[in-house]
Design a protein around this motif. Sequence first.
Motif, PDB file in Angstrom:
ATOM      1  N   LYS A  40       0.823  -1.213   0.000  1.00  0.00           N
ATOM      2  CA  LYS A  40       0.000   0.000   0.000  1.00  0.00           C
ATOM      3  C   LYS A  40       0.864   1.273   0.000  1.00  0.00           C
ATOM      4  N   LEU A  41       1.969   1.248   0.705  1.00  0.00           N
ATOM      5  CA  LEU A  41       2.846   2.418   0.761  1.00  0.00           C
ATOM      6  C   LEU A  41       3.370   2.784  -0.629  1.00  0.00           C
ATOM      7  N   LEU A  42       3.709   1.784  -1.427  1.00  0.00           N
ATOM      8  CA  LEU A  42       4.169   2.076  -2.788  1.00  0.00           C
ATOM      9  C   LEU A  42       3.047   2.657  -3.648  1.00  0.00           C
ATOM     10  N   TRP A  43       1.826   2.165  -3.460  1.00  0.00           N
ATOM     11  CA  TRP A  43       0.691   2.748  -4.182  1.00  0.00           C
ATOM     12  C   TRP A  43       0.529   4.214  -3.786  1.00  0.00           C
ATOM     13  N   LEU A  44       0.644   4.499  -2.487  1.00  0.00           N
ATOM     14  CA  LEU A  44       0.492   5.890  -2.039  1.00  0.00           C
ATOM     15  C   LEU A  44       1.571   6.791  -2.640  1.00  0.00           C
ATOM     16  N   LEU A  45       2.805   6.296  -2.679  1.00  0.00           N
ATOM     17  CA  LEU A  45       3.879   7.087  -3.281  1.00  0.00           C
ATOM     18  C   LEU A  45       3.627   7.303  -4.770  1.00  0.00           C
ATOM     19  N   PHE A  46       3.144   6.279  -5.434  1.00  0.00           N
ATOM     20  CA  PHE A  46       2.811   6.377  -6.856  1.00  0.00           C
ATOM     21  C   PHE A  46       1.704   7.409  -7.076  1.00  0.00           C
ATOM     22  N   LEU A  47       0.691   7.380  -6.206  1.00  0.00           N
ATOM     23  CA  LEU A  47      -0.427   8.325  -6.353  1.00  0.00           C
ATOM     24  C   LEU A  47      -0.036   9.743  -5.958  1.00  0.00           C
ATOM     25  N   LEU A  48       0.877   9.873  -5.006  1.00  0.00           N
ATOM     26  CA  LEU A  48       1.323  11.209  -4.610  1.00  0.00           C
ATOM     27  C   LEU A  48       2.113  11.897  -5.726  1.00  0.00           C
ATOM     28  N   ASN A  49       2.558  11.126  -6.681  1.00  0.00           N
ATOM     29  CA  ASN A  49       3.185  11.700  -7.861  1.00  0.00           C
ATOM     30  C   ASN A  49       2.224  12.681  -8.535  1.00  0.00           C
ATOM     31  N   GLY A  50       0.929  12.413  -8.380  1.00  0.00           N
ATOM     32  CA  GLY A  50      -0.073  13.344  -8.852  1.00  0.00           C
ATOM     33  C   GLY A  50      -0.475  13.205 -10.299  1.00  0.00           C
ATOM     34  N   SER A  51      -0.036  12.150 -10.950  1.00  0.00           N
ATOM     35  CA  SER A  51      -0.385  12.035 -12.360  1.00  0.00           C
ATOM     36  C   SER A  51      -1.758  11.410 -12.544  1.00  0.00           C
ATOM     37  N   LEU A  52      -2.378  11.754 -13.626  1.00  0.00           N
ATOM     38  CA  LEU A  52      -3.657  11.166 -13.985  1.00  0.00           C
ATOM     39  C   LEU A  52      -3.482   9.682 -14.293  1.00  0.00           C
ATOM     40  N   PHE A  53      -2.337   9.325 -14.870  1.00  0.00           N
ATOM     41  CA  PHE A  53      -2.042   7.923 -15.163  1.00  0.00           C
ATOM     42  C   PHE A  53      -2.049   7.093 -13.880  1.00  0.00           C
ATOM     43  N   ALA A  54      -1.448   7.585 -12.815  1.00  0.00           N
ATOM     44  CA  ALA A  54      -1.412   6.852 -11.539  1.00  0.00           C
ATOM     45  C   ALA A  54      -2.818   6.627 -11.005  1.00  0.00           C
ATOM     46  N   ALA A  55      -3.670   7.624 -11.108  1.00  0.00           N
ATOM     47  CA  ALA A  55      -5.047   7.493 -10.627  1.00  0.00           C
ATOM     48  C   ALA A  55      -5.815   6.462 -11.440  1.00  0.00           C
ATOM     49  N   LEU A  56      -5.600   6.444 -12.750  1.00  0.00           N
ATOM     50  CA  LEU A  56      -6.286   5.468 -13.589  1.00  0.00           C
ATOM     51  C   LEU A  56      -5.792   4.050 -13.318  1.00  0.00           C
ATOM     52  N   VAL A  57      -4.491   3.889 -13.110  1.00  0.00           N
ATOM     53  CA  VAL A  57      -3.952   2.564 -12.791  1.00  0.00           C
ATOM     54  C   VAL A  57      -4.522   2.082 -11.470  1.00  0.00           C
ATOM     55  N   TRP A  58      -4.592   2.942 -10.466  1.00  0.00           N
ATOM     56  CA  TRP A  58      -5.181   2.552  -9.181  1.00  0.00           C
ATOM     57  C   TRP A  58      -6.637   2.136  -9.370  1.00  0.00           C
ATOM     58  N   ALA A  59      -7.378   2.897 -10.140  1.00  0.00           N
ATOM     59  CA  ALA A  59      -8.801   2.617 -10.325  1.00  0.00           C
ATOM     60  C   ALA A  59      -9.039   1.267 -10.999  1.00  0.00           C
ATOM     61  N   TYR A  60      -8.164   0.876 -11.913  1.00  0.00           N
ATOM     62  CA  TYR A  60      -8.393  -0.361 -12.666  1.00  0.00           C
ATOM     63  C   TYR A  60      -7.695  -1.590 -12.097  1.00  0.00           C
ATOM     64  N   VAL A  61      -6.524  -1.445 -11.497  1.00  0.00           N
ATOM     65  CA  VAL A  61      -5.810  -2.641 -11.028  1.00  0.00           C
ATOM     66  C   VAL A  61      -5.311  -2.548  -9.594  1.00  0.00           C
ATOM     67  N   GLY A  62      -5.531  -1.461  -8.922  1.00  0.00           N
ATOM     68  CA  GLY A  62      -4.940  -1.252  -7.610  1.00  0.00           C
ATOM     69  C   GLY A  62      -5.510  -2.053  -6.475  1.00  0.00           C
ATOM     70  N   LYS A  63      -6.784  -2.359  -6.517  1.00  0.00           N
ATOM     71  CA  LYS A  63      -7.369  -3.090  -5.393  1.00  0.00           C
ATOM     72  C   LYS A  63      -8.272  -4.206  -5.876  1.00  0.00           C
ATOM     73  N   LYS A  64      -8.388  -5.202  -5.016  1.00  0.00           N
ATOM     74  CA  LYS A  64      -9.241  -6.348  -5.325  1.00  0.00           C
ATOM     75  C   LYS A  64     -10.698  -5.927  -5.190  1.00  0.00           C
ATOM     76  N   PRO A  65     -11.561  -6.489  -6.032  1.00  0.00           N
ATOM     77  CA  PRO A  65     -12.991  -6.236  -5.849  1.00  0.00           C
ATOM     78  C   PRO A  65     -13.471  -6.812  -4.520  1.00  0.00           C
ATOM     79  N   ILE A  66     -14.551  -6.284  -4.009  1.00  0.00           N
ATOM     80  CA  ILE A  66     -15.085  -6.753  -2.725  1.00  0.00           C
ATOM     81  C   ILE A  66     -15.433  -8.233  -2.795  1.00  0.00           C
TER      82      ILE A  66
END
Length: 88
Positions: A40-66
């Motif tokens: 999770k810490l690496l995801w946070l660092l990736f997202l803190l980069n602030g890019s739109l690409f990072a947000a899209l990657v998180w939205a599609y592959v970052g977390k398991k579905p419920i």
Amino acid sequence: MLHMMDLPTLVLIALAAALSLWALIDCVRTPADRVRFVPKLLWLLFLLNGSLFAALVWAYVGKKPIADTPKSPVQRTSPSLTCGSGGM
């Protein structure tokens, strides 16, 4: 001389900023056992980069579905209450 940006450009910038902020907040609130591929810490660092690409990657592959997370059994803390007239 400064030129004012046109409205469609401002709307796109606002949407990109909102998506990035949503992804960051979603990552912080997601339990560590639902995060995929890297800690999770690496995801946070990736997202803190602030890019739109990072947000899209998180939205599609970052977390398991419920549905993919193990469910714990439901524990009742009090007896269930019944509503109604009692068999009328």
